[in-house]
Scaffold this motif. Structure first.
Motif, PDB file in Angstrom:
ATOM      1  N   THR A  10     -15.051 -12.621   1.365  1.00  0.00           N
ATOM      2  CA  THR A  10     -14.743 -11.612   0.344  1.00  0.00           C
ATOM      3  C   THR A  10     -13.925 -10.488   0.969  1.00  0.00           C
ATOM      4  OG1 THR A  10     -16.801 -12.070  -0.829  1.00  0.00           O
ATOM      5  CG2 THR A  10     -15.709 -10.005  -1.363  1.00  0.00           C
ATOM      6  N   VAL A  11     -12.791 -10.149   0.357  1.00  0.00           N
ATOM      7  CA  VAL A  11     -11.988  -9.008   0.830  1.00  0.00           C
ATOM      8  C   VAL A  11     -11.553  -8.168  -0.361  1.00  0.00           C
ATOM      9  CG1 VAL A  11     -11.087 -10.351   2.782  1.00  0.00           C
ATOM     10  CG2 VAL A  11      -9.686 -10.070   0.748  1.00  0.00           C
ATOM     11  N   LYS A  12     -11.227  -6.905  -0.069  1.00  0.00           N
ATOM     12  CA  LYS A  12     -10.721  -5.986  -1.095  1.00  0.00           C
ATOM     13  C   LYS A  12      -9.394  -5.403  -0.632  1.00  0.00           C
ATOM     14  CE  LYS A  12     -15.036  -4.113  -2.970  1.00  0.00           C
ATOM     15  NZ  LYS A  12     -15.788  -2.875  -3.175  1.00  0.00           N
ATOM     16  N   ALA A  13      -8.529  -5.096  -1.591  1.00  0.00           N
ATOM     17  CA  ALA A  13      -7.303  -4.347  -1.294  1.00  0.00           C
ATOM     18  C   ALA A  13      -7.181  -3.235  -2.324  1.00  0.00           C
ATOM     19  CB  ALA A  13      -6.079  -5.254  -1.338  1.00  0.00           C
ATOM     20  N   PRO A  14      -6.861  -2.014  -1.866  1.00  0.00           N
ATOM     21  CA  PRO A  14      -6.815  -0.879  -2.800  1.00  0.00           C
ATOM     22  C   PRO A  14      -5.513  -0.801  -3.576  1.00  0.00           C
ATOM     23  CG  PRO A  14      -6.295  -0.125  -0.589  1.00  0.00           C
ATOM     24  CD  PRO A  14      -6.612  -1.594  -0.475  1.00  0.00           C
ATOM     25  N   GLY A  15      -5.577  -0.123  -4.709  1.00  0.00           N
ATOM     26  CA  GLY A  15      -4.371   0.217  -5.459  1.00  0.00           C
ATOM     27  C   GLY A  15      -3.664   1.384  -4.798  1.00  0.00           C
ATOM     28  N   LYS A  16      -2.569   1.827  -5.419  1.00  0.00           N
ATOM     29  CA  LYS A  16      -1.760   2.882  -4.810  1.00  0.00           C
ATOM     30  C   LYS A  16      -1.182   3.806  -5.867  1.00  0.00           C
ATOM     31  CE  LYS A  16       2.477   1.819  -6.441  1.00  0.00           C
ATOM     32  NZ  LYS A  16       2.031   1.482  -7.784  1.00  0.00           N
ATOM     33  N   LEU A  17      -0.715   4.969  -5.421  1.00  0.00           N
ATOM     34  CA  LEU A  17       0.150   5.823  -6.234  1.00  0.00           C
ATOM     35  C   LEU A  17       1.236   6.409  -5.340  1.00  0.00           C
ATOM     36  CD1 LEU A  17      -1.911   8.046  -8.713  1.00  0.00           C
ATOM     37  CD2 LEU A  17      -0.255   6.271  -9.284  1.00  0.00           C
ATOM     38  N   TYR A  18       2.424   6.543  -5.917  1.00  0.00           N
ATOM     39  CA  TYR A  18       3.490   7.248  -5.208  1.00  0.00           C
ATOM     40  C   TYR A  18       3.276   8.747  -5.342  1.00  0.00           C
ATOM     41  CZ  TYR A  18       6.551   3.410  -3.931  1.00  0.00           C
ATOM     42  OH  TYR A  18       7.084   2.301  -3.327  1.00  0.00           O
TER      43      TYR A  18
END
Length: 364
Positions: A10-18
């Motif tokens: 199980t892995v997670k990747a975060p969202g982003k904002l500029y």
């Protein structure tokens, strides 16, 4: 590692904002600042003996079934919304095969909280996060050597194969986390390099112009995010500006030069722990984007985003659109000494949704 159905990754990747540097960052070597946020795409991989599946909580009715023919994945259903996932699978498996790993069957499950429960898109970079999480999960599943740099390069190639444009800054934010200063690599070089180098070689060499620097924000800096409720298509907006820039080359080049100057000063603001410098350059970047919108005939700052910015400025914050604009989110950088409750109330009164999100650091 255990075999069979109890072999679960199980892995997670975060969202982003500029934060700043939008549009200019799609050009090679031009800087932007982004943050990773504490909303995630989660990917699990479970080994399977006979056939594989790709399932997404967001597309429950569209599970994909596949089987192995040698090293190839053969799909029963090609009419699917999983393009980024499949591209990520292809790159991760190519990497595994280059290291002589035995190909396996597995169930891939994807869940995302980057969009609202009722499916509204906040513009947090879900396609980038799902690409990163899928590559990362399969690299762990096949026990491949993986660093953040390798993860970025594999994910960037996979994402570019589908989207075709963009800076890949959102991939960098999902890989490295926190606050980052990002400069895009030369995508024309990459196209040629892919025909010249093996994948293993390609992900081990330096990519021209690529620069990723982790930033530490001043302790008194608070980041507020408001969502205006109208999702925007980054690809379409970037394409629209691209059509205009060919006709207005000198104006566009001036925008690029001023944006680069602004971003370098803002990055210095981080180095010097100066919220005042960061806020000043946020305001300048907003003006540059407004001007770009005018010369491109593209509505980057919608009336509601304008309202978001004006109310924030009245509350001692520095504000601007985030990402391609045209809807989605605006960001505010404000000194923690100022109360923000009246600003939040003003936003809600105007139909702007404050997002309770925080910057996410990646420690692994």
């Amino acid at each position: 590692m255990s075999k069979g159905h109890d072999f679960l990754i199980t892995v997670k990747a975060p969202g982003k904002l500029y934060i700043a540097g939008e549009y200019a960052v799609v050009e090679t070597g031009y800087p932007a600042i982004l943050v990773a946020l504490n909303q995630f795409v989660t990917v699990t991989v479970e080994e399977s003996n006979d056939y594989g599946t790709i399932n997404s909580q967001q597309y429950k009715e569209n599970s994909l079934y596949w089987k192995r023919e040698g090293n190839n994945m053969v799909f029963d259903n090609r009419d699917n919304p999983f393009h980024y996932i499949l591209s990520a699978v292809h790159l991760a498996e190519s990497y595994a095969q280059s290291l002589n790993k035995t190909m396996k069957c597995y169930h891939l499950n994807i869940d995302s909280d980057l969009d609202s429960p009722d499916g509204k898109k906040y513009g947090l970079g879900s396609s980038a996060a799902v690409t990163v999480a899928t590559v990362k999960a399969l690299c762990r599943f096949y026990d491949l050597p993986i660093t953040n740099d390798i993860l970025f390069k594999l994910s960037a190639i996979a994402h570019l194969d589908i989207q075709g444009n963009g800076s890949l800054g959102d991939i960098a934010a999902s890989v490295y986390g926190g606050w980052i200063a990002y400069r895009s690599f030369d995508r024309e070089w990459l196209k040629k390099a892919r025909n010249t180098f093996t994948l293993n070689k390609l992900i081990s060499i330096e990519w021209p112009q690529l620069n990723i620097e982790l930033l530490t924000p001043p302790e008194n800096l608070e980041l507020l995010i408001g969502w205006t409720g109208s999702p925007a298509s980054t690809s379409h907006l970037v394409d629209a500006v691209g059509l205009e820039k060919a006709e207005k080359r000198s104006s566009y080049q001036e925008f690029l030069d001023l944006s680069k100057n602004c971003l370098f000063k803002m990055i210095d603001g981080f180095h010097n722990h100066s919220i005042e410098i960061i806020q000043k350059e946020i305001r300048i970047n907003r003006e540059l984007l407004q001007h770009l919108g005018k010369i491109s005939n593209v509505e980057i700052e919608t009336p509601l985003l304008q309202k978001l910015c004006e109310t924030a400025e009245n509350a001692n914050g520095a504000a601007k659109t985030s990402g391609a604009g045209g809807g989605d989110c605006g960001i505010v950088v404000i000194n923690k000494k100022y109360a923000t409750s009246s600003l939040i109330k003003e936003w809600k009164k105007n139909g702007i949704c404050p997002l309770n999100l925080h910057v996410h650091q990646i420690n692994d």
